[in-house]
Each structure stands twice: as C-alpha cells, then as structure tokens.
Design a protein around this motif. Structure first.
Motif, PDB file in Angstrom:
ATOM      1  N   PHE A  46       0.833  -1.198   0.000  1.00 41.57           N
ATOM      2  CA  PHE A  46       0.000   0.000   0.000  1.00 41.57           C
ATOM      3  C   PHE A  46       0.871   1.252   0.000  1.00 41.57           C
ATOM      4  CE2 PHE A  46      -1.986   3.522   2.215  1.00 41.57           C
ATOM      5  CZ  PHE A  46      -3.196   3.654   1.541  1.00 41.57           C
ATOM      6  N   LEU A  47       1.847   1.291   0.877  1.00 34.60           N
ATOM      7  CA  LEU A  47       2.703   2.471   0.983  1.00 34.60           C
ATOM      8  C   LEU A  47       3.538   2.698  -0.281  1.00 34.60           C
ATOM      9  CD1 LEU A  47       3.892   2.055   4.672  1.00 34.60           C
ATOM     10  CD2 LEU A  47       2.368   3.830   3.802  1.00 34.60           C
ATOM     11  N   LYS A  48       4.022   1.635  -0.873  1.00 31.88           N
ATOM     12  CA  LYS A  48       4.921   1.771  -2.023  1.00 31.88           C
ATOM     13  C   LYS A  48       4.185   2.039  -3.333  1.00 31.88           C
ATOM     14  CE  LYS A  48       8.848  -0.350  -4.400  1.00 31.88           C
ATOM     15  NZ  LYS A  48       9.755   0.816  -4.208  1.00 31.88           N
ATOM     16  N   TYR A  49       2.997   1.428  -3.505  1.00 27.33           N
ATOM     17  CA  TYR A  49       2.373   1.457  -4.821  1.00 27.33           C
ATOM     18  C   TYR A  49       1.047   2.210  -4.896  1.00 27.33           C
ATOM     19  CZ  TYR A  49       5.764  -2.277  -5.628  1.00 27.33           C
ATOM     20  OH  TYR A  49       6.916  -3.015  -5.720  1.00 27.33           O
ATOM     21  N   ASN A  50       0.360   2.383  -3.787  1.00 34.93           N
ATOM     22  CA  ASN A  50      -0.977   2.966  -3.852  1.00 34.93           C
ATOM     23  C   ASN A  50      -0.921   4.471  -4.081  1.00 34.93           C
ATOM     24  OD1 ASN A  50      -3.731   3.921  -2.887  1.00 34.93           O
ATOM     25  ND2 ASN A  50      -3.946   1.707  -2.703  1.00 34.93           N
ATOM     26  N   LEU A  51      -1.844   4.961  -4.905  1.00 29.73           N
ATOM     27  CA  LEU A  51      -1.898   6.398  -5.176  1.00 29.73           C
ATOM     28  C   LEU A  51      -2.236   7.199  -3.922  1.00 29.73           C
ATOM     29  CD1 LEU A  51      -3.791   6.420  -8.615  1.00 29.73           C
ATOM     30  CD2 LEU A  51      -1.343   6.793  -8.207  1.00 29.73           C
ATOM     31  N   ASP A  52      -2.896   6.560  -2.967  1.00 31.07           N
ATOM     32  CA  ASP A  52      -3.268   7.239  -1.719  1.00 31.07           C
ATOM     33  C   ASP A  52      -2.199   7.144  -0.640  1.00 31.07           C
ATOM     34  OD1 ASP A  52      -5.666   7.945  -2.853  1.00 31.07           O
ATOM     35  OD2 ASP A  52      -6.764   6.257  -2.017  1.00 31.07           O
ATOM     36  N   SER A  53      -1.055   6.589  -0.960  1.00 30.61           N
ATOM     37  CA  SER A  53       0.038   6.465   0.002  1.00 30.61           C
ATOM     38  C   SER A  53       0.531   7.849   0.429  1.00 30.61           C
ATOM     39  CB  SER A  53       1.188   5.675  -0.624  1.00 30.61           C
ATOM     40  OG  SER A  53       2.357   5.769   0.180  1.00 30.61           O
ATOM     41  N   PRO A  54       0.938   7.993   1.698  1.00 23.24           N
ATOM     42  CA  PRO A  54       1.507   9.275   2.148  1.00 23.24           C
ATOM     43  C   PRO A  54       2.927   9.506   1.636  1.00 23.24           C
ATOM     44  CG  PRO A  54       1.644   7.677   3.908  1.00 23.24           C
ATOM     45  CD  PRO A  54       0.868   7.016   2.805  1.00 23.24           C
ATOM     46  N   LEU A  55       3.544   8.495   1.066  1.00 23.08           N
ATOM     47  CA  LEU A  55       4.925   8.626   0.611  1.00 23.08           C
ATOM     48  C   LEU A  55       5.026   9.506  -0.633  1.00 23.08           C
ATOM     49  CD1 LEU A  55       6.325   4.985   0.953  1.00 23.08           C
ATOM     50  CD2 LEU A  55       6.441   6.852   2.599  1.00 23.08           C
ATOM     51  N   LYS A  56       6.080  10.271  -0.684  1.00 24.97           N
ATOM     52  CA  LYS A  56       6.373  11.045  -1.886  1.00 24.97           C
ATOM     53  C   LYS A  56       7.000  10.123  -2.930  1.00 24.97           C
ATOM     54  CE  LYS A  56       7.073  15.202   0.911  1.00 24.97           C
ATOM     55  NZ  LYS A  56       8.018  16.256   1.361  1.00 24.97           N
ATOM     56  N   ALA A  57       7.029  10.594  -4.170  1.00 23.97           N
ATOM     57  CA  ALA A  57       7.490   9.745  -5.277  1.00 23.97           C
ATOM     58  C   ALA A  57       8.894   9.207  -5.033  1.00 23.97           C
ATOM     59  CB  ALA A  57       7.430  10.531  -6.584  1.00 23.97           C
ATOM     60  N   GLU A  58       9.784  10.065  -4.540  1.00 18.73           N
ATOM     61  CA  GLU A  58      11.162   9.613  -4.316  1.00 18.73           C
ATOM     62  C   GLU A  58      11.248   8.608  -3.171  1.00 18.73           C
ATOM     63  OE1 GLU A  58      10.783  13.816  -2.460  1.00 18.73           O
ATOM     64  OE2 GLU A  58      10.051  12.700  -4.192  1.00 18.73           O
ATOM     65  N   GLN A  59      10.351   8.753  -2.172  1.00 16.58           N
ATOM     66  CA  GLN A  59      10.315   7.782  -1.081  1.00 16.58           C
ATOM     67  C   GLN A  59       9.858   6.416  -1.581  1.00 16.58           C
ATOM     68  OE1 GLN A  59       7.797  10.425   1.495  1.00 16.58           O
ATOM     69  NE2 GLN A  59       9.119   9.648   3.111  1.00 16.58           N
ATOM     70  N   LYS A  60       8.844   6.430  -2.436  1.00 12.64           N
ATOM     71  CA  LYS A  60       8.362   5.167  -3.001  1.00 12.64           C
ATOM     72  C   LYS A  60       9.462   4.465  -3.789  1.00 12.64           C
ATOM     73  CE  LYS A  60       3.414   6.192  -3.458  1.00 12.64           C
ATOM     74  NZ  LYS A  60       2.281   6.274  -4.405  1.00 12.64           N
ATOM     75  N   GLU A  61      10.192   5.254  -4.533  1.00 15.85           N
ATOM     76  CA  GLU A  61      11.254   4.671  -5.353  1.00 15.85           C
ATOM     77  C   GLU A  61      12.340   4.040  -4.490  1.00 15.85           C
ATOM     78  OE1 GLU A  61      14.415   6.087  -8.836  1.00 15.85           O
ATOM     79  OE2 GLU A  61      12.739   7.380  -8.275  1.00 15.85           O
ATOM     80  N   ASP A  62      12.656   4.689  -3.360  1.00 17.93           N
ATOM     81  CA  ASP A  62      13.733   4.208  -2.496  1.00 17.93           C
ATOM     82  C   ASP A  62      13.301   3.074  -1.565  1.00 17.93           C
ATOM     83  OD1 ASP A  62      15.413   6.088  -3.615  1.00 17.93           O
ATOM     84  OD2 ASP A  62      15.151   7.554  -2.010  1.00 17.93           O
ATOM     85  N   MET A  63      12.007   2.976  -1.275  1.00 20.38           N
ATOM     86  CA  MET A  63      11.542   1.984  -0.295  1.00 20.38           C
ATOM     87  C   MET A  63      11.594   0.571  -0.874  1.00 20.38           C
ATOM     88  SD  MET A  63       7.804   1.576   1.534  1.00 20.38           S
ATOM     89  CE  MET A  63       8.033   2.744   2.882  1.00 20.38           C
ATOM     90  N   ASP A  64      12.260  -0.323  -0.170  1.00 19.77           N
ATOM     91  CA  ASP A  64      12.261  -1.724  -0.583  1.00 19.77           C
ATOM     92  C   ASP A  64      11.699  -2.645   0.505  1.00 19.77           C
ATOM     93  OD1 ASP A  64      14.318  -1.689   1.255  1.00 19.77           O
ATOM     94  OD2 ASP A  64      15.890  -2.184  -0.179  1.00 19.77           O
ATOM     95  N   SER A  65      11.416  -2.090   1.692  1.00 19.18           N
ATOM     96  CA  SER A  65      10.825  -2.879   2.766  1.00 19.18           C
ATOM     97  C   SER A  65      10.443  -1.950   3.910  1.00 19.18           C
ATOM     98  CB  SER A  65      11.811  -3.942   3.282  1.00 19.18           C
ATOM     99  OG  SER A  65      12.928  -3.320   3.893  1.00 19.18           O
ATOM    100  N   LEU A  66       9.661  -2.484   4.844  1.00 18.61           N
ATOM    101  CA  LEU A  66       9.399  -1.824   6.115  1.00 18.61           C
ATOM    102  C   LEU A  66      10.106  -2.623   7.199  1.00 18.61           C
ATOM    103  CD1 LEU A  66       5.575  -1.026   5.806  1.00 18.61           C
ATOM    104  CD2 LEU A  66       7.479   0.587   5.605  1.00 18.61           C
ATOM    105  N   ASP A  67      10.387  -1.965   8.321  1.00 19.61           N
ATOM    106  CA  ASP A  67      11.143  -2.606   9.390  1.00 19.61           C
ATOM    107  C   ASP A  67      10.201  -2.977  10.533  1.00 19.61           C
ATOM    108  OD1 ASP A  67      13.287  -3.614  10.729  1.00 19.61           O
ATOM    109  OD2 ASP A  67      14.147  -1.678  11.304  1.00 19.61           O
ATOM    110  N   PHE A  68      10.182  -4.246  10.885  1.00 17.28           N
ATOM    111  CA  PHE A  68       9.325  -4.746  11.953  1.00 17.28           C
ATOM    112  C   PHE A  68      10.139  -5.563  12.954  1.00 17.28           C
ATOM    113  CE2 PHE A  68       6.553  -4.392   8.249  1.00 17.28           C
ATOM    114  CZ  PHE A  68       5.426  -3.787   8.765  1.00 17.28           C
TER     115      PHE A  68
END
Length: 205
Positions: A46-68
């Motif tokens: 959702f965060l990486k690909y959804n149009l409603d994500s709060p992430l900016k375009a450059e953040q989406k491009e850089d994100m490869d995972s979330l940390d849990f």
C-alpha cells in the motif's frame, strides 16, 4: 481525496485485515506468523504502490521494505473492557497543533510480561460500528527503535466485554513517513513505561 480522508481510508484497510485476523485465530504458530507477515506485506505494498500512500514519489522509489520486530505471539493478549467513569468527548492534540475529537469509550485491561496494563480506547465521533476502537500508544521504544509520536492499533470488540490486542500489528501513523500529515498524539493514559518490542519499527528515511 484530502489527507485526512486518506488516513481514514488506510485505517479502514487495517480494520478489515484485523477482522479477518481475529477470526483466523492463533492455534497454529506457523499460520499465525504467516498471517501477520501477510498483513505486513500488504501494508508495504500500500505504501509503495498505492496512489493514496503518504509517501512522496522519491520515497516510493527508495523503499524496498518496512522494518518490523520479529513476530512474537506473547504480544497478542486478551483484554477485558472496563467502562470509563466519564464517557465524554476528548480533544486529542494532533502533530500539527490542531485538535481532533474522539469519544473516551473504555479501558482495555490486560496482562503483559507479568504486569497489569490499562490503556484508553478511543472511538471516532462518526464511527458507525460501535465495536471498532482506535488505540494510540507510546512506550519505552518511542523516539528510538520506534516512531517518536507513537504507534496505532485498530481494534474490534469480539466478546461481550473483551477483545484481542495484538501489538504485532502495531503500525506507524502517516506522519512517520511524511510530516505534511497531521496525526493524533497518544493520550497520557497510553504512555507506557515498558518497551513494546512488537509491530512496526521507526521508518528509515
């Protein structure tokens, strides 16, 4: 869709996943772990690909995972609901200095690591289903291992006066990813003096 509506759309998705999770149970440890990991993968996508994500375009491009934190069944607890003495509207401060109105509904009381914990459950004024609750909390990991503004859980009452709380599903608010968003700050009742090493860790920008 404005940013507030985007946030609540995300919350609705989390609630839907939580309902499904509630009915799957945790009898099989492997199935439990797989269920949690599937929800985490859904959150990432959702965060990486959804149009409603709060992430900016450059953040989406850089994100490869979330940390849990690793999935830990000890952080899934059964809590009893204890009505508040003064069920009233509470104005919760937001990260941008504004206020958002919630109903002080009840306390969730449970045991975790040998301690009795009591957390305030909130309900949105316009919540149509009175079995749904919002829990914003902070703990000893906040500001270090986890987001300083606390983390959230969306909960659903599934007993006459009880519900499950699974901190493995704790997630970051939108403002952890993008400061342009305003997010509720945990009420003082929900500032824990112990670490909750479960759920999502701090977002690495």
């Amino acid at each position: 869709m404005n940013k507030k509506n985007l946030f609540w759309a995300f919350v609705a998705l989390v609630i839907a996943a939580s309902i499904l999770y509630t009915f799957t149970g945790t009898e099989d440890p492997e199935f439990y772990r797989t269920t949690i990991e599937a929800e985490r993968e859904r959150q990432f996508k959702f965060l990486k690909y959804n149009l409603d994500s709060p992430l900016k375009a450059e953040q989406k491009e850089d994100m490869d995972s979330l940390d849990f934190y690793p999935v830990d069944p000890a952080y899934k607890v059964r809590a009893r609901l204890e009505p508040v003495a003064d069920r009233r509207i509470l104005e919760i401060p937001m990260t941008d200095g504004s206020l958002e109105r919630y109903i002080r509904h009840s306390f969730a009381v449970f045991e975790l690591h040998g301690q009795t914990i009591k957390l305030l459950l909130l309900q949105a004024e316009d919540e149509a289903d009175r079995r749904n609750f919002f829990l914003a909390f902070a703990d000893k990991t906040s500001g270090d291992e986890t987001y300083g503004g606390g983390r959230y859980l969306n909960l659903r009452q599934d007993g006459q006066s009880s519900l499950n709380i699974d901190f493995n599903l704790a997630y970051n608010p939108y403002c952890a990813y993008n400061p342009d968003y305003a997010c509720p700050i945990p009420p003082r009742e929900n500032i824990l003096e112990i670490p909750i090493r479960a759920g999502e860790k701090n977002y690495d920008k």
